[in-house]
Design a protein around this motif. Structure first.
Motif, PDB file in Angstrom:
ATOM      1  N   LYS A 295     -20.771   0.487 -12.771  1.00 12.47           N
ATOM      2  CA  LYS A 295     -19.886  -0.612 -12.432  1.00 12.47           C
ATOM      3  C   LYS A 295     -18.696  -0.055 -11.662  1.00 12.47           C
ATOM      4  O   LYS A 295     -18.184   1.007 -11.964  1.00 12.47           O
ATOM      5  N   PRO A 296     -18.254  -0.786 -10.638  1.00  9.88           N
ATOM      6  CA  PRO A 296     -17.084  -0.312  -9.896  1.00  9.88           C
ATOM      7  C   PRO A 296     -15.839  -0.369 -10.766  1.00  9.88           C
ATOM      8  O   PRO A 296     -15.811  -1.060 -11.791  1.00  9.88           O
ATOM      9  N   ARG A 297     -14.829   0.355 -10.374  1.00 12.86           N
ATOM     10  CA  ARG A 297     -13.545   0.332 -11.067  1.00 12.86           C
ATOM     11  C   ARG A 297     -12.454   0.154 -10.017  1.00 12.86           C
ATOM     12  O   ARG A 297     -12.610   0.575  -8.881  1.00 12.86           O
ATOM     13  N   VAL A 298     -11.379  -0.465 -10.432  1.00 16.76           N
ATOM     14  CA  VAL A 298     -10.230  -0.597  -9.551  1.00 16.76           C
ATOM     15  C   VAL A 298      -9.079   0.216 -10.124  1.00 16.76           C
ATOM     16  O   VAL A 298      -9.034   0.485 -11.325  1.00 16.76           O
ATOM     17  N   GLY A 299      -8.187   0.612  -9.266  1.00 16.66           N
ATOM     18  CA  GLY A 299      -6.998   1.342  -9.673  1.00 16.66           C
ATOM     19  C   GLY A 299      -5.900   1.073  -8.656  1.00 16.66           C
ATOM     20  O   GLY A 299      -6.058   0.243  -7.758  1.00 16.66           O
ATOM     21  N   CYS A 300      -4.816   1.789  -8.766  1.00 21.76           N
ATOM     22  CA  CYS A 300      -3.680   1.587  -7.857  1.00 21.76           C
ATOM     23  C   CYS A 300      -4.107   1.729  -6.396  1.00 21.76           C
ATOM     24  O   CYS A 300      -3.723   0.939  -5.541  1.00 21.76           O
ATOM     25  N   PHE A 301      -4.924   2.754  -6.118  1.00 23.63           N
ATOM     26  CA  PHE A 301      -5.320   3.056  -4.746  1.00 23.63           C
ATOM     27  C   PHE A 301      -6.168   1.948  -4.125  1.00 23.63           C
ATOM     28  O   PHE A 301      -6.167   1.774  -2.910  1.00 23.63           O
ATOM     29  N   THR A 302      -6.858   1.159  -4.954  1.00 25.52           N
ATOM     30  CA  THR A 302      -7.709   0.090  -4.447  1.00 25.52           C
ATOM     31  C   THR A 302      -6.942  -0.807  -3.481  1.00 25.52           C
ATOM     32  O   THR A 302      -7.465  -1.187  -2.441  1.00 25.52           O
ATOM     33  N   CYS A 303      -5.708  -1.113  -3.800  1.00 27.76           N
ATOM     34  CA  CYS A 303      -4.899  -1.983  -2.944  1.00 27.76           C
ATOM     35  C   CYS A 303      -3.793  -1.244  -2.192  1.00 27.76           C
ATOM     36  O   CYS A 303      -3.476  -1.594  -1.068  1.00 27.76           O
TER      37      CYS A 303
ATOM     38  N   ARG B 204      -3.409   2.127  -1.220  1.00 25.52           N
ATOM     39  CA  ARG B 204      -3.834   3.062  -0.170  1.00 25.52           C
ATOM     40  C   ARG B 204      -2.711   3.982   0.293  1.00 25.52           C
ATOM     41  O   ARG B 204      -2.557   4.255   1.475  1.00 25.52           O
ATOM     42  N   GLY B 205      -1.893   4.456  -0.670  1.00 30.60           N
ATOM     43  CA  GLY B 205      -0.840   5.400  -0.335  1.00 30.60           C
ATOM     44  C   GLY B 205       0.456   4.766   0.134  1.00 30.60           C
ATOM     45  O   GLY B 205       1.342   5.453   0.624  1.00 30.60           O
ATOM     46  N   HIS B 206       0.570   3.451  -0.023  1.00 26.10           N
ATOM     47  CA  HIS B 206       1.767   2.724   0.396  1.00 26.10           C
ATOM     48  C   HIS B 206       2.418   2.064  -0.816  1.00 26.10           C
ATOM     49  O   HIS B 206       1.726   1.544  -1.685  1.00 26.10           O
ATOM     50  N   ALA B 207       3.749   2.030  -0.852  1.00 27.10           N
ATOM     51  CA  ALA B 207       4.453   1.441  -1.994  1.00 27.10           C
ATOM     52  C   ALA B 207       4.110  -0.034  -2.162  1.00 27.10           C
ATOM     53  O   ALA B 207       3.981  -0.518  -3.286  1.00 27.10           O
ATOM     54  N   LYS B 208       3.941  -0.737  -1.055  1.00 25.29           N
ATOM     55  CA  LYS B 208       3.548  -2.152  -1.121  1.00 25.29           C
ATOM     56  C   LYS B 208       2.101  -2.266  -0.681  1.00 25.29           C
ATOM     57  O   LYS B 208       1.724  -1.727   0.368  1.00 25.29           O
ATOM     58  N   PRO B 209       1.283  -2.990  -1.456  1.00 28.53           N
ATOM     59  CA  PRO B 209      -0.121  -3.126  -1.054  1.00 28.53           C
ATOM     60  C   PRO B 209      -0.234  -3.956   0.219  1.00 28.53           C
ATOM     61  O   PRO B 209       0.656  -4.736   0.542  1.00 28.53           O
ATOM     62  N   MET B 210      -1.348  -3.764   0.920  1.00 28.89           N
ATOM     63  CA  MET B 210      -1.547  -4.565   2.126  1.00 28.89           C
ATOM     64  C   MET B 210      -1.654  -6.023   1.721  1.00 28.89           C
ATOM     65  O   MET B 210      -2.042  -6.339   0.603  1.00 28.89           O
ATOM     66  N   GLU B 211      -1.318  -6.923   2.634  1.00 26.53           N
ATOM     67  CA  GLU B 211      -1.243  -8.341   2.298  1.00 26.53           C
ATOM     68  C   GLU B 211      -2.579  -9.058   2.342  1.00 26.53           C
ATOM     69  O   GLU B 211      -2.659 -10.224   2.019  1.00 26.53           O
ATOM     70  N   GLY B 212      -3.600  -8.423   2.765  1.00 29.44           N
ATOM     71  CA  GLY B 212      -4.918  -9.034   2.800  1.00 29.44           C
ATOM     72  C   GLY B 212      -5.937  -7.929   2.892  1.00 29.44           C
ATOM     73  O   GLY B 212      -5.642  -6.842   3.379  1.00 29.44           O
ATOM     74  N   MET B 213      -7.109  -8.178   2.410  1.00 31.63           N
ATOM     75  CA  MET B 213      -8.150  -7.160   2.469  1.00 31.63           C
ATOM     76  C   MET B 213      -8.887  -7.300   3.793  1.00 31.63           C
ATOM     77  O   MET B 213      -9.059  -8.405   4.300  1.00 31.63           O
TER      78      MET B 213
END
Length: 201
Positions: A157-165, A167-176
């Motif tokens: 099963k996949p897992r999500v973590g901080c990096f999922t959204c 990607r090395g930036h303090a604010k996650p990207m606004e859309g996938m």
């Protein structure tokens, strides 16, 4: 009470959006495949947000090493008996908590000072510390409850973590990114809900 209910609803909506975007990309080609590192064309797929350079890695590693030396002999003891104000990572060892926080910092591309006041680690003065706790609760809910409730077309099963959204930036990207990148099928030239490339907020 009403405010906390709203917070729960917002958290659930965010979790659902992360989950849905993850499910949408579950069939994407992994590293080594077309467009992936080592694959034909090299580099990352079009539209994929790259990992930002981690300019705080050495600083975090140094602070972890100093703290590990300070707690020497207690590294494998429950973190809540070594550190103050452990709320979400209870039951993990002190070393696991330090490594976990270093990993979170790497995933967001931030220093320890993003959430903490240096040398006053237990202080609760920075709002980012509570945001991090809520994000840990969200990823735990996704990984422990929501993701296991689905049947996946592959082993594991996949897992999500901080990096999922983040990607090395303090604010996650606004859309996938859309499958196939921003210009992919049904693409608008930009990530869903996101700003045009190069526009900052």
């Amino acid at each position: 009470m009403r405010r906390s209910s709203l917070a729960v609803v917002v958290l659930c909506v965010c979790a659902a959006l992360v989950f849905l975007s993850f499910v949408r990309s579950a069939g994407a080609q992994g590293p080594g495949g077309p467009g992936g590192p080592g694959g034909p064309g090299g580099g990352r797929p079009p539209g994929m947000m790259g990992m930002a350079p981690d300019s705080f890695a050495a600083e975090r590693e140094s602070l972890v090493a100093i703290t590990m030396e300070r707690i020497k002999g207690r590294e494998n003891v429950a973190a809540e008996s070594v550190f103050k104000n452990i709320r979400v990572m209870k039951g993990r060892t002190a070393a696991q908590v330090l490594r976990g926080m270093n990993g979170m910092g790497r995933s967001l591309g931030v220093s320890c000072r993003h959430c903490h006041i240096e040398n006053h680690w237990a202080d609760e003065d920075k709002p980012a510390k509570d945001v991090a706790r809520n994000m840990m609760r969200m990823t735990s809910a996704l990984n422990d409850s929501l993701i296991p409730s689905y049947t996946w077309p592959h082993d594991g099963k996949p897992r999500v973590g901080c990096f999922t959204c983040h990607r090395g930036h303090a604010k996650p990207m606004e859309g996938m990114p859309r499958p196939g990148g921003p210009g992919g099928p049904g693409g608008t030239g930009r990530p869903e809900g996101g700003r045009p490339p190069g526009e900052r907020h």
